[in-house]
Design a protein around this motif. Structure first.
Motif, short mmCIF file in Angstrom:
data_model
loop_
_atom_site.label_atom_id
_atom_site.label_comp_id
_atom_site.label_asym_id
_atom_site.label_seq_id
_atom_site.Cartn_x
_atom_site.Cartn_y
_atom_site.Cartn_z
N LEU A 5 0.85 -1.20 0.00
CA LEU A 5 0.00 0.00 0.00
C LEU A 5 0.88 1.25 0.00
O LEU A 5 0.65 2.19 0.75
CB LEU A 5 -0.93 -0.02 1.22
N ASP A 6 1.88 1.21 -0.85
CA ASP A 6 2.79 2.35 -0.97
C ASP A 6 2.94 2.75 -2.44
O ASP A 6 4.03 3.03 -2.92
CB ASP A 6 4.15 1.99 -0.35
N ASN A 7 1.80 2.77 -3.12
CA ASN A 7 1.83 2.99 -4.57
C ASN A 7 2.12 4.44 -4.97
O ASN A 7 2.40 4.70 -6.14
CB ASN A 7 0.51 2.52 -5.20
N ASN A 8 2.06 5.37 -4.02
CA ASN A 8 2.48 6.73 -4.37
C ASN A 8 4.00 6.85 -4.34
O ASN A 8 4.56 7.80 -4.87
CB ASN A 8 1.86 7.75 -3.41
N ALA A 9 4.66 5.86 -3.72
CA ALA A 9 6.13 5.84 -3.75
C ALA A 9 6.58 5.23 -5.07
O ALA A 9 7.38 5.81 -5.79
CB ALA A 9 6.67 5.02 -2.58
N THR A 10 6.07 4.07 -5.36
CA THR A 10 6.28 3.45 -6.67
C THR A 10 5.29 2.33 -6.82
O THR A 10 4.69 1.89 -5.85
CB THR A 10 7.73 2.94 -6.83
N THR A 11 5.12 1.88 -8.06
CA THR A 11 4.14 0.82 -8.32
C THR A 11 4.83 -0.41 -8.89
O THR A 11 5.94 -0.32 -9.39
CB THR A 11 3.08 1.29 -9.34
N CYS A 12 4.12 -1.52 -8.85
CA CYS A 12 4.64 -2.72 -9.50
C CYS A 12 4.54 -2.54 -11.01
O CYS A 12 3.69 -1.79 -11.50
CB CYS A 12 3.83 -3.95 -9.07
N VAL A 13 5.43 -3.17 -11.73
CA VAL A 13 5.32 -3.15 -13.20
C VAL A 13 4.20 -4.12 -13.57
O VAL A 13 4.22 -5.29 -13.18
CB VAL A 13 6.65 -3.55 -13.85
N VAL A 142 4.14 29.88 -13.10
CA VAL A 142 3.36 29.35 -11.98
C VAL A 142 3.47 27.83 -12.12
O VAL A 142 3.18 27.27 -13.18
CB VAL A 142 1.88 29.79 -12.04
N THR A 143 3.97 27.17 -11.06
CA THR A 143 4.09 25.71 -11.10
C THR A 143 3.46 25.11 -9.86
O THR A 143 3.72 25.56 -8.74
CB THR A 143 5.57 25.26 -11.25
N MET A 144 2.62 24.12 -10.06
CA MET A 144 1.99 23.44 -8.92
C MET A 144 1.67 22.01 -9.29
O MET A 144 1.61 21.66 -10.47
CB MET A 144 0.75 24.18 -8.45
N MET A 145 1.48 21.20 -8.27
CA MET A 145 1.15 19.81 -8.53
C MET A 145 -0.34 19.67 -8.79
O MET A 145 -1.15 20.47 -8.32
CB MET A 145 1.60 18.92 -7.37
N MET A 146 -0.69 18.65 -9.56
CA MET A 146 -2.12 18.40 -9.78
C MET A 146 -2.68 17.71 -8.53
O MET A 146 -3.77 18.05 -8.09
CB MET A 146 -2.32 17.52 -11.01
N ALA A 147 -1.91 16.78 -7.98
CA ALA A 147 -2.36 16.09 -6.77
C ALA A 147 -1.15 15.86 -5.88
O ALA A 147 -0.07 15.54 -6.36
CB ALA A 147 -3.00 14.76 -7.11
N ASN A 148 -1.37 16.01 -4.60
CA ASN A 148 -0.26 15.90 -3.66
C ASN A 148 0.12 14.44 -3.39
O ASN A 148 -0.75 13.60 -3.16
CB ASN A 148 -0.61 16.62 -2.35
N ASN A 149 1.40 14.18 -3.38
CA ASN A 149 1.88 12.82 -3.18
C ASN A 149 1.60 12.28 -1.78
O ASN A 149 1.40 11.10 -1.60
CB ASN A 149 3.38 12.74 -3.49
N GLU A 150 1.57 13.15 -0.79
CA GLU A 150 1.39 12.66 0.59
C GLU A 150 -0.07 12.54 0.99
O GLU A 150 -0.47 11.58 1.63
CB GLU A 150 2.12 13.59 1.57
N THR A 151 -0.86 13.56 0.64
CA THR A 151 -2.25 13.55 1.08
C THR A 151 -3.22 13.17 -0.02
O THR A 151 -4.37 12.84 0.24
CB THR A 151 -2.65 14.95 1.58
#
Lengths: 397, 311
Positions: A5-13, A142-151
């Protein structure tokens, strides 16, 4: 059993992605730039992959520039935006960006640029009024993320982009966490550049892409050969690109059912909130990615929770200071103004389309015991009012 | 993941002496606790002690810890280390002993062992009614405002742990690990402290030489206590006696005056084995400087072929 359950860190291929890329490691090793058909067939595969990535984003093929990773995309985009309008020396970003944006901004401040870091509220959301107040005709980017990696909190990027456009600023979006999880259509968008990374959507590590809107005066970051239409020098990572193309195709098929992932995330979240006292969802008050749940467990520390979870085969991550080697807790949660009682004990669960009900149930089963155990060890338990206060410290008979 | 030792993980998953010690009515028994850290810092330890006042002995020790894997393991290790000790013995427990007990800690986690040692001091001070003596000692200019670390505290941890880099200072007391604005200040303090450490043994070495120069003519004229430097035909007993005499009369007084000491351990042919003690033993650079000074002195006064080794 490994519960990942750590898919925002990396995912399986994805196995299908691996199958698609392997021939380009084994048999088709030609250089797509070569003037022979052995290399040429590789070039065709590369263009197919480009079309797939473009389709996922609602972009045109020629707007996709393959690169190595999200950090490269973000560095390149900032560099390109500043090169496009060299007379402008102001950048606007947010306090909760990925280090691949924040570190570059800090570096540019030393080089004489001015950077405005937009704040976020307690739910992790930005305020467009603050952007309006900060932006001027001298703002280059102006640079921003579309979705935050942590929340997982999703920013209103199109609205922010409209403001950027009205002041003539370039608008870049770091969509590393969003691509494949949210529908994106760049055909009618305010976004000039958008970063994505393969390993967050079931392609391998080492491949990414930068979307560059047609007509944008792009200056390359990496100089050398003419690859990627002169926008990114270096022999292409063909197998990686083929993999990203396949991953994008699968992600596009899967997008309509992304709500199922949200349902599973909600099962996990409500289950934990119901069975564990004194915990809350960080960013819960904002629109969020369907796969991310960041929960603060009060009075205990995140790294300890992770090691307990690890023993149960559960992989998650934490915004706690102790996990990072730095000593400050997550800049994202800190910017949200969360109390220390929550900051250090926040755990991020991030799901994928491969996550099963059984896996979520396993977490629901073991998590209450882990939290109870660590709270028993903690001197705070459920209040810290008397900590380090003048009490009768000695009792003697 | 951190490279935790088996022992750290074992004490984390199966901590011993976890919990509080409740006040008791038993005769000749006192309970006390000491606290360090806070929830804001990310780790906090409340160490409980049960003490037998008539003998000043720690009967039982327990911990309550808010913190990471190594903080919990360090707390548990601390309780094991101090049980059965007298309070004075317990006060000699260093953070290194806690780390060693755990089979080592990752550098970035050394502050967990420091926290253990500080909680112990706090608990014993509380018992003895010494109000925040520890903080008085460390009182001074606040260097790291994120973690509330003062300059004296940084100096102390540099000295006690022979730290040489800013990164180590952060690993041991967290200073500089927050916003990072004080890192340059920590570097200045570190450079100063290192310069002081380097000059201390040099000064002592110089003192030894001066002392010896003063003693030399007196000794030779008096009763030929020392052999001429050329006399190579000493018996082993004579050689040992002369070495011992030079150490006692010319070298030790200088070292003792500076908080150190040296002891003759053995003589193997021309190899003189000495044991550096007190302040001299804690720092490797001072040991080297002193070894050289002692060797020069013994060569000069006893036999030019002598070699000194610190054991």
């Amino acid at each position: 059993m490994v519960v990942y359950l750590d898919n925002n860190a990396t995912t399986c291929v994805d196995p299908a992605v691996l199958d698609a890329m392997l021939p380009y490691l084994r048999d088709f090793y030609g250089n797509p730039s070569s003037m022979h058909s052995f290399g040429g067939q590789v070039g065709a595969a590369l263009e197919n992959a480009r079309a797939e990535v473009a389709a996922l984003l609602g972009a045109e093929d020629t707007e996709i520039v393959f690169n190595s990773c999200g950090s490269e995309g973000n560095n390149t985009a900032i560099h390109a935006a500043l090169a496009a309008q060299p007379e402008k020396r102001h950048i606007i970003t947010t306090q909760v960006e990925h280090p691949a944006i924040l570190s570059v901004c800090k570096h540019l401040e030393k080089k004489g640029y001015t950077v405005t870091y937009l704040s976020v509220d307690g739910t992790g959301q930005i305020d467009l009024m603050e952007l309006e107040a900060a932006i001027t005709g001298g703002t280059a980017l102006v640079t921003m993320m579309m979705a935050n990696n942590e929340t997982g909190v999703v920013f209103p990027v199109e609205a922010a982009g409209a403001i950027a456009k009205s002041y003539g600023a370039t608008f870049h979006v770091d969509a590393v966490q969003a691509v494949g999880k949210l529908p994106i259509n760049l055909s009618n968008s305010t976004i000039d550049m958008l970063t994505l990374s393969g390993h967050k959507l079931h392609a391998p590590k080492g491949i990414g892409a930068l979307y560059v809107r047609r007509g944008f005066r792009f200056r390359p970051f990496l100089l050398g050969g003419h690859q990627e239409r002169g926008r990114r020098a270096g022999t292409q990572n063909v197998a990686g690109i083929v993999a990203l193309g396949k991953a994008a195709a699968i992600a596009r098929q899967h997008l309509p059912s992304v709500l199922q992932e949200a349902a599973l995330r909600d099962t996990l979240e409500t289950g934990l909130l119901q069975t564990i006292p004194d915990c809350e969802v960080n960013g819960g008050g904002s629109p969020r990615l369907p796969n991310t749940s960041n929960i603060g467990f009060k009075y205990i520390e995140g790294e300890a929770i992770l090691y307990m979870l690890n023993r149960e085969g559960i992989c998650a991550s934490s915004g706690s200071a102790c996990t990072s080697g730095s000593l400050e807790p997550s800049h994202v949660l800190t910017s949200m103004g969360l109390p220390y009682t929550i900051l250090h004990g926040s755990i991020r669960f991030s799901l994928s389309r491969f996550t099963t009900v059984a896996e979520v149930n396993h977490v629901l089963q073991v998590m209450p015991g882990i939290v109870r155990r660590l709270r028993e060890m903690s001197p705070f338990n459920n209040d810290q009012a008397d900590w380090l206060q003048g009490r009768d410290l000695v009792n003697q008979h | 993941m951190w490279d935790y030792s088996e022992k750290v993980l074992d004490l984390f998953y199966n901590p011993v002496n976890q919990g509080a010690i409740e006040p008791t009515d038993e005769a000749d028994t006192a309970t006390v606790f000491g606290e360090v850290g806070s929830i804001a810092c990310g780790d906090a330890l409340r160490l409980h002690l049960k003490i037998k006042p008539s003998t000043d002995t720690i009967l039982d020790a327990r911990f309550q810890t808010f913190g990471c894997t190594s903080a919990i393991a360090s707390s548990s290790a601390l309780t094991e280390l101090v049980k059965g000790k007298t309070l004075d013995e317990a006060l000699t427990v260093t953070n290194h002993e806690i780390a060693d007990y755990l089979g080592g800690l990752p550098e970035a986690k050394m502050h967990c062992s420091v926290m253990g040692q500080e909680a112990l001091e706090a608990a014993i001070n509380n018992y003895r009614g010494i109000v925040t003596e520890h903080h008085e000692e460390d009182e001074g200019v606040l260097v790291c405002s994120c973690f509330g670390i003062t300059e004296p505290r940084i100096r102390r941890v540099i000295r006690e742990n022979s730290l040489t880099t800013v990164e180590q200072v952060t690993n041991y007391v967290k200073a500089g690990g927050g916003c990072g604005t004080c890192l340059a200040n920590i570097e200045d303090i570190l450079l100063e402290a290192l310069a002081e450490q380097a000059s201390a043994p040099t000064k002592v070495a110089a003192d030894i030489a001066i002392n010896a120069a003063a003693a030399a003519p007196a000794a030779t004229s008096a009763s030929a206590t020392y052999p001429p430097a050329t006399a190579a035909n000493l018996t082993t007993v004579q050689k040992v006696l002369f070495i011992q005499q030079v150490l006692e009369e010319e070298i030790r007084p200088v070292l003792v005056a500076d908080g150190g000491d040296v002891e003759l351990h053995d003589v193997e042919g021309d190899r003189v084995l000495v044991r550096l003690k007190g302040a001299c033993s804690s720092c490797s650079s001072s040991a080297e400087t002193l070894k050289t000074a002692i060797e020069a002195q013994l060569k000069e006064r006893v036999l030019p072929t002598l070699e000194v080794t610190a054991v």
